[in-house]
Design a protein around this motif. Structure first.
Motif, PDB file in Angstrom:
ATOM      1  N   GLU B  61      13.623  -5.794   6.054  1.00  0.00           N
ATOM      2  CA  GLU B  61      13.654  -4.904   7.211  1.00  0.00           C
ATOM      3  C   GLU B  61      12.744  -3.702   6.951  1.00  0.00           C
ATOM      4  OE1 GLU B  61      17.584  -4.663   8.740  1.00  0.00           O
ATOM      5  OE2 GLU B  61      17.187  -2.660   9.548  1.00  0.00           O
ATOM      6  N   ASN B  62      12.768  -3.230   5.700  1.00  0.00           N
ATOM      7  CA  ASN B  62      11.890  -2.130   5.317  1.00  0.00           C
ATOM      8  C   ASN B  62      10.806  -2.726   4.420  1.00  0.00           C
ATOM      9  OD1 ASN B  62      10.788   0.327   4.677  1.00  0.00           O
ATOM     10  ND2 ASN B  62      12.350   0.856   3.181  1.00  0.00           N
ATOM     11  N   ALA B  63       9.863  -3.429   5.035  1.00  0.00           N
ATOM     12  CA  ALA B  63       8.918  -4.239   4.257  1.00  0.00           C
ATOM     13  C   ALA B  63       7.785  -3.399   3.667  1.00  0.00           C
ATOM     14  CB  ALA B  63       8.342  -5.327   5.152  1.00  0.00           C
ATOM     15  N   PRO B  64       7.724  -3.289   2.329  1.00  0.00           N
ATOM     16  CA  PRO B  64       6.648  -2.505   1.716  1.00  0.00           C
ATOM     17  C   PRO B  64       5.268  -3.100   1.976  1.00  0.00           C
ATOM     18  CG  PRO B  64       7.976  -3.585   0.017  1.00  0.00           C
ATOM     19  CD  PRO B  64       8.663  -3.815   1.323  1.00  0.00           C
ATOM     20  N   CYS B  65       5.211  -4.438   2.140  1.00  0.00           N
ATOM     21  CA  CYS B  65       3.924  -5.093   2.361  1.00  0.00           C
ATOM     22  C   CYS B  65       3.324  -4.677   3.702  1.00  0.00           C
ATOM     23  CB  CYS B  65       4.100  -6.605   2.307  1.00  0.00           C
ATOM     24  SG  CYS B  65       5.459  -7.215   3.318  1.00  0.00           S
ATOM     25  N   VAL B  66       4.185  -4.547   4.698  1.00  0.00           N
ATOM     26  CA  VAL B  66       3.707  -4.152   6.031  1.00  0.00           C
ATOM     27  C   VAL B  66       3.263  -2.689   5.991  1.00  0.00           C
ATOM     28  CG1 VAL B  66       4.396  -3.834   8.439  1.00  0.00           C
ATOM     29  CG2 VAL B  66       5.172  -5.841   7.176  1.00  0.00           C
ATOM     30  N   ARG B  67       4.018  -1.890   5.229  1.00  0.00           N
ATOM     31  CA  ARG B  67       3.687  -0.468   5.123  1.00  0.00           C
ATOM     32  C   ARG B  67       2.348  -0.262   4.418  1.00  0.00           C
ATOM     33  NH1 ARG B  67       8.597   1.018   2.952  1.00  0.00           N
ATOM     34  NH2 ARG B  67       7.657   1.189   0.909  1.00  0.00           N
ATOM     35  N   CYS B  68       2.124  -1.015   3.342  1.00  0.00           N
ATOM     36  CA  CYS B  68       0.921  -0.793   2.515  1.00  0.00           C
ATOM     37  C   CYS B  68      -0.344  -1.366   3.127  1.00  0.00           C
ATOM     38  CB  CYS B  68       1.111  -1.422   1.146  1.00  0.00           C
ATOM     39  SG  CYS B  68       2.181  -0.455   0.103  1.00  0.00           S
ATOM     40  N   CYS B  69      -0.220  -2.347   3.992  1.00  0.00           N
ATOM     41  CA  CYS B  69      -1.393  -3.040   4.510  1.00  0.00           C
ATOM     42  C   CYS B  69      -2.316  -2.063   5.238  1.00  0.00           C
ATOM     43  CB  CYS B  69      -0.975  -4.158   5.456  1.00  0.00           C
ATOM     44  SG  CYS B  69      -2.377  -4.956   6.234  1.00  0.00           S
ATOM     45  N   PRO B  70      -3.596  -1.940   4.782  1.00  0.00           N
ATOM     46  CA  PRO B  70      -4.481  -0.943   5.391  1.00  0.00           C
ATOM     47  C   PRO B  70      -5.031  -1.338   6.751  1.00  0.00           C
ATOM     48  CG  PRO B  70      -5.638  -2.113   3.678  1.00  0.00           C
ATOM     49  CD  PRO B  70      -4.229  -2.626   3.653  1.00  0.00           C
ATOM     50  N   CYS B  92      -7.247  -7.421   0.164  1.00  0.00           N
ATOM     51  CA  CYS B  92      -7.319  -6.309  -0.791  1.00  0.00           C
ATOM     52  C   CYS B  92      -6.230  -6.397  -1.857  1.00  0.00           C
ATOM     53  CB  CYS B  92      -7.223  -4.969  -0.065  1.00  0.00           C
ATOM     54  SG  CYS B  92      -5.617  -4.661   0.708  1.00  0.00           S
ATOM     55  N   GLY B  93      -5.165  -7.117  -1.554  1.00  0.00           N
ATOM     56  CA  GLY B  93      -4.104  -7.293  -2.555  1.00  0.00           C
ATOM     57  C   GLY B  93      -3.027  -6.227  -2.522  1.00  0.00           C
ATOM     58  N   ALA B  94      -3.128  -5.266  -1.598  1.00  0.00           N
ATOM     59  CA  ALA B  94      -2.122  -4.197  -1.564  1.00  0.00           C
ATOM     60  C   ALA B  94      -0.727  -4.752  -1.284  1.00  0.00           C
ATOM     61  CB  ALA B  94      -2.492  -3.153  -0.512  1.00  0.00           C
ATOM     62  N   CYS B  95      -0.639  -5.716  -0.366  1.00  0.00           N
ATOM     63  CA  CYS B  95       0.679  -6.255  -0.021  1.00  0.00           C
ATOM     64  C   CYS B  95       1.243  -7.088  -1.160  1.00  0.00           C
ATOM     65  CB  CYS B  95       0.576  -7.092   1.247  1.00  0.00           C
ATOM     66  SG  CYS B  95      -0.585  -8.450   1.121  1.00  0.00           S
ATOM     67  N   VAL B  96       0.351  -7.842  -1.834  1.00  0.00           N
ATOM     68  CA  VAL B  96       0.783  -8.672  -2.959  1.00  0.00           C
ATOM     69  C   VAL B  96       1.382  -7.767  -4.036  1.00  0.00           C
ATOM     70  CG1 VAL B  96       0.006 -10.287  -4.727  1.00  0.00           C
ATOM     71  CG2 VAL B  96      -1.021 -10.354  -2.464  1.00  0.00           C
ATOM     72  N   THR B  97       0.695  -6.650  -4.286  1.00  0.00           N
ATOM     73  CA  THR B  97       1.144  -5.704  -5.303  1.00  0.00           C
ATOM     74  C   THR B  97       2.435  -5.011  -4.886  1.00  0.00           C
ATOM     75  OG1 THR B  97      -1.183  -5.327  -5.689  1.00  0.00           O
ATOM     76  CG2 THR B  97       0.302  -3.807  -6.732  1.00  0.00           C
ATOM     77  N   SER B  98       2.617  -4.819  -3.587  1.00  0.00           N
ATOM     78  CA  SER B  98       3.757  -4.026  -3.134  1.00  0.00           C
ATOM     79  C   SER B  98       5.045  -4.832  -3.061  1.00  0.00           C
ATOM     80  CB  SER B  98       3.460  -3.442  -1.754  1.00  0.00           C
ATOM     81  OG  SER B  98       3.605  -4.449  -0.784  1.00  0.00           O
ATOM     82  N   CYS B  99       4.963  -6.150  -3.192  1.00  0.00           N
ATOM     83  CA  CYS B  99       6.162  -6.986  -3.023  1.00  0.00           C
ATOM     84  C   CYS B  99       6.946  -7.105  -4.322  1.00  0.00           C
ATOM     85  CB  CYS B  99       5.767  -8.379  -2.542  1.00  0.00           C
ATOM     86  SG  CYS B  99       7.215  -9.454  -2.384  1.00  0.00           S
ATOM     87  N   PRO B 100       8.169  -6.568  -4.370  1.00  0.00           N
ATOM     88  CA  PRO B 100       8.941  -6.668  -5.609  1.00  0.00           C
ATOM     89  C   PRO B 100       9.392  -8.099  -5.912  1.00  0.00           C
ATOM     90  CG  PRO B 100      10.212  -5.544  -3.905  1.00  0.00           C
ATOM     91  CD  PRO B 100       8.856  -5.801  -3.331  1.00  0.00           C
ATOM     92  N   TYR B 101       9.281  -8.994  -4.927  1.00  0.00           N
ATOM     93  CA  TYR B 101       9.712 -10.380  -5.118  1.00  0.00           C
ATOM     94  C   TYR B 101       8.532 -11.297  -5.460  1.00  0.00           C
ATOM     95  CZ  TYR B 101      13.458  -8.155  -2.529  1.00  0.00           C
ATOM     96  OH  TYR B 101      14.418  -7.279  -2.116  1.00  0.00           O
ATOM     97  N   ASP B 102       7.333 -10.760  -5.515  1.00  0.00           N
ATOM     98  CA  ASP B 102       6.124 -11.553  -5.760  1.00  0.00           C
ATOM     99  C   ASP B 102       6.053 -12.758  -4.821  1.00  0.00           C
ATOM    100  OD1 ASP B 102       5.102  -9.890  -7.669  1.00  0.00           O
ATOM    101  OD2 ASP B 102       5.887 -11.021  -9.380  1.00  0.00           O
ATOM    102  N   ALA B 103       6.361 -12.523  -3.559  1.00  0.00           N
ATOM    103  CA  ALA B 103       6.472 -13.637  -2.621  1.00  0.00           C
ATOM    104  C   ALA B 103       5.149 -13.966  -1.933  1.00  0.00           C
ATOM    105  CB  ALA B 103       7.533 -13.333  -1.571  1.00  0.00           C
TER     106      ALA B 103
END
Lengths: 313, 177
Positions: B61-70, B92-103
Motif C-alpha cells: 500500500e505504501n510502495a517504496p518502488c512507486v515512490r522512488c521511480c523518477p 535506472c534500478g531505483a525501484c529494484v533497490t528500493s524493494c525490501p523483498y527484492d521482488a
C-alpha cells in the motif's frame, strides 16, 4: 537456529545472491557530482565575497573543468540505465517524492549554469579566445552583468546537488546501510572536501593553496565527526542497521574502509595539512590527491556495501 | 477494491508449481522468476519447524518502488496492483533497490519486470496463474474490500503474518500460520 533458503532456485540476474544493480557507474557519478558541486560552491561563494582577484583559481580556473565533469557524470548515469533509449522519460515528469527525479532536474539546472560560468572565464585559460559571433559577444556581456545572480544560483544549486548525491542513497529504506539521514550531509561534506582538494591541486598561488588546505582540514574534521555519528546511530538502531554497521566493524568492508577511506583518505591528509600549516615541508600535492582518491573509494564502498546490507525475514 | 493474496504456509509443500505457472503464463525470460518459494527451517534438531512460503511482489500500500521511480513508470493500478509501464521505464534500478523483498528484476530487454497479480487474467474474472495451478490449493486471492471474498474470509478465520511490516510498506501478501 533459523535458516531460510529459496528452494525454487530464484537466481535473478543482478538481484541474487545479493543486489548488484549499481556497479561502477553510480559511484563514479556520485563522485563527479560531489566534486563538481564542491568546486561550484566555492567558486560562487568566493566570487560573492569579492575574492576573485585574491583567489583566481577557485573563481576562474577550476569551474572551467566543471561542465566536462558533469557531462561525464551524466554519461556514466546514462551508461547505468538498462533501458537507455527511454532516458528522456526522466524529463517528462517532475516527481517530488523521487530523489532521482530531483537529481535529474537539478542537473538540468546546474549544468547550463556551470557552462555559463565557464564561458565567462574561458579567457583566463585561453587568453586568445575569441567568441567570433556577435550574438555570443552580446550574450557574454549580458551574463557578465548578471554574474552575481549566477554566483548565488550556483551556491544554492551546488548545495542541493551535493546533498542529493547522499539523499539518493538514503531514501532507500530497503537498504539499511543507506537508510540514514546523515548520508546527505556526509556526502555533501565529502563533495566539498574533494572540491577544495581539487582547487589546492590546481592552484599555483601559495596563499590560495594554504587557504583551501585549511578549509579542507575543517571539512575533513566534519566528515570524521559525521562518520562516527553514523556508526553510533547504526549501533543504537534496529538489528538490520546493527548488521549494516557490522559490515564495517569486523565485517567484509572493515579493512578497506578504515585503512583506505578513513586512514589514507582523511586522517593522513589531515596530518599532512596540519604539518604544512606548521611550516614543515611536505609536497603539497600528496594531501589533495589522497583526499580525492579517498572520496572516490568512499563512494564505491558505500554503493557496494549498501547493496549487500538488507532486511532479514 | 483492494486485491490481496493469502498463502497457507501449513498447506504449501514447496513444489514450485506456482513459479513454473507464472513463468509460462507471463512469458518470463529463462533464468528469471516473478515468484519463488522460500523454505524456512527453524529450531535445533530434533525440535525443528518447517515453513514454506510462495513469495512474490507484496503489492504494498505504501510502495517504496512507486515512490522512488523518477519517471512514474511504476504506478498503482486499479485494485492496488503495483505495475510497471514498459515504455516509461528507463531501467535506472531505483525501484529494484528500493524493494525490501527484492521482488523486481531487470528484464533482458531493459525495463523492470515484476509480478502483476496476473492483471490480464483477473480482468477476465480468472485467478492469477500461480493460484490457479496450486496442487494443494494453499493460495487464496481476492478483494479485501469485499468481506465475502475468499481471501477476506480466510483472513478472518486464521492467524497470519506479513513480511517485514516494520519496513512500513503495508504489504498485501498474507501468510497464514
Amino acid at each position: 537456529m533459523r535458516e531460510e533458503i529459496i528452494v525454487s532456485g530464484r537466481n535473478n540476474h543482478l538481484i541474487d545472491p545479493h543486489l548488484e544493480i549499481w556497479e561502477w557507474q553510480i559511484p563514479m557519478y556520485l563522485f563527479l557530482g560531489g566534486l563538481a558541486a564542491g568546486i561550484l560552491f566555492f567558486a560562487g561563494l568566493f566570487y560573492i565575497r569579492g575574492k576573485e582577484k585574491e583567489y583566481p583559481t577557485v573563481v576562474r580556473m577550476a569551474p572551467i573543468l566543471v561542465p566536462p565533469m558533469l557531462a561525464m557524470g551524466l554519461f556514466f548515469l546514462f551508461l547505468d540505465l538498462k533501458h537507455k533509449l527511454y532516458f528522456w522519460q526522466l524529463y517528462t515528469t517532475i516527481k517530488l517524492e523521487s530523489p532521482m527525479s530531483w537529481g535529474a532536474w537539478v542537473l538540468m539546472g546546474i549544468t547550463p549554469l556551470s557552462m555559463m560560468w565557464a564561458a565567462l572565464h574561458i579567457k583566463y585559460l585561453f587568453p586568445k579566445w575569441d567568441w567570433k559571433f556577435n550574438w555570443a559577444i552580446q550574450a557574454e556581456a549580458f551574463l557578465q552583468k548578471q554574474k552575481k545572480w549566477l554566483a548565488w544560483a550556483m551556491v544554492g544549486l551546488s548545495v542541493i546537488l551535493g546533498i542529493y548525491t547522499g539523499i539518493l542513497l538514503s531514501a532507500f529504506n530497503a537498504r539499511p546501510l543507506w537508510n540514514t539521514s546523515i548520508l546527505g550531509p556526509l556526502f555533501l561534506t565529502s563533495g566539498l572536501s574533494t572540491g577544495a582538494a581539487a582547487i589546492v591541486l590546481m592552484s599555483k598561488n601559495k596563499a590560495e593553496r594554504h587557504h583551501f588546505a585549511k578549509i579542507d582540514l575543517g571539512l575533513i574534521g566534519v566528515e570524521l565527526f559525521l562518520i562516527i555519528h553514523m556508526f553510533m546511530g547504526f549501533r543504537a538502531s534496529t538489528q538490520v542497521q546493527i548488521d549494516a554497521a557490522n559490515l564495517f566493524l569486523g565485517g567484509e568492508f572493515t579493512a578497506v574502509f578504515w585503512v583506505f577511506v578513513v586512514g589514507l583518505g582523511l586522517i593522513i591528509p589531515a596530518i599532512l595539512e596540519i604539518m604544512e600549516m606548521r611550516k614543515i615541508k611536505v609536497p603539497y600535492m600528496v594531501a589533495p590527491v589522497l583526499v580525492l582518491v579517498g572520496g572516490l573509494l568512499f563512494r564505491f564502498i558505500m554503493t557496494h556495501a549498501g547493496q549487500v546490507s538488507r532486511w532479514l525475514y | 477494491m483492494r486485491y490481496a493474496m493469502a498463502i497457507d504456509t501449513k498447506k504449501c509443500v514447496g513444489c514450485s508449481d506456482c513459479v513454473v505457472a507464472c513463468q509460462t503464463e507471463n512469458d518470463v525470460p529463462v533464468g528469471f522468476c516473478r515468484d519463488w518459494v522460500v523454505e524456512v527451517v527453524d529450531g535445533t534438531y530434533p525440535q525443528l519447524e518447517l515453513e514454506h512460503r510462495s513469495e512474490r511482489c507484496n503489492h504494498c500500500e505504501n510502495a517504496p518502488c512507486v515512490r522512488c521511480c523518477p519517471t512514474g513508470a511504476s504506478y498503482v493500478d486499479d485494485g492496488g496492483i503495483v505495475q510497471v509501464k514498459k515504455n516509461k521505464c528507463i531501467g535506472c534500478g531505483a525501484c529494484v533497490t528500493s524493494c525490501p523483498y527484492d521482488a523486481r528484476f531487470v528484464h533482458p530487454k531493459g525495463y523492470v519486470d515484476k509480478c502483476t497479480f496476473c492483471h490480464h487474467r483477473i480482468q477476465k474474472g480468472q485467478q492469477p496463474a500461480c493460484v490457479s495451478v496450486c496442487p494443494t490449493k494453499c493460495m487464496y486471492f481476492g478483494d479485501l474490500d469485499d468481506p465475502r471474498s475468499e481471501v477476506s474470509m480466510i483472513l478472518k478465520k486464521r492467524k497470519y503474518k506479513t513480511l517485514i511490516p516494520e519496513a512500513g510498506t503495508k504489504p498485501h501478501l498474507y501468510f497464514l500460520i
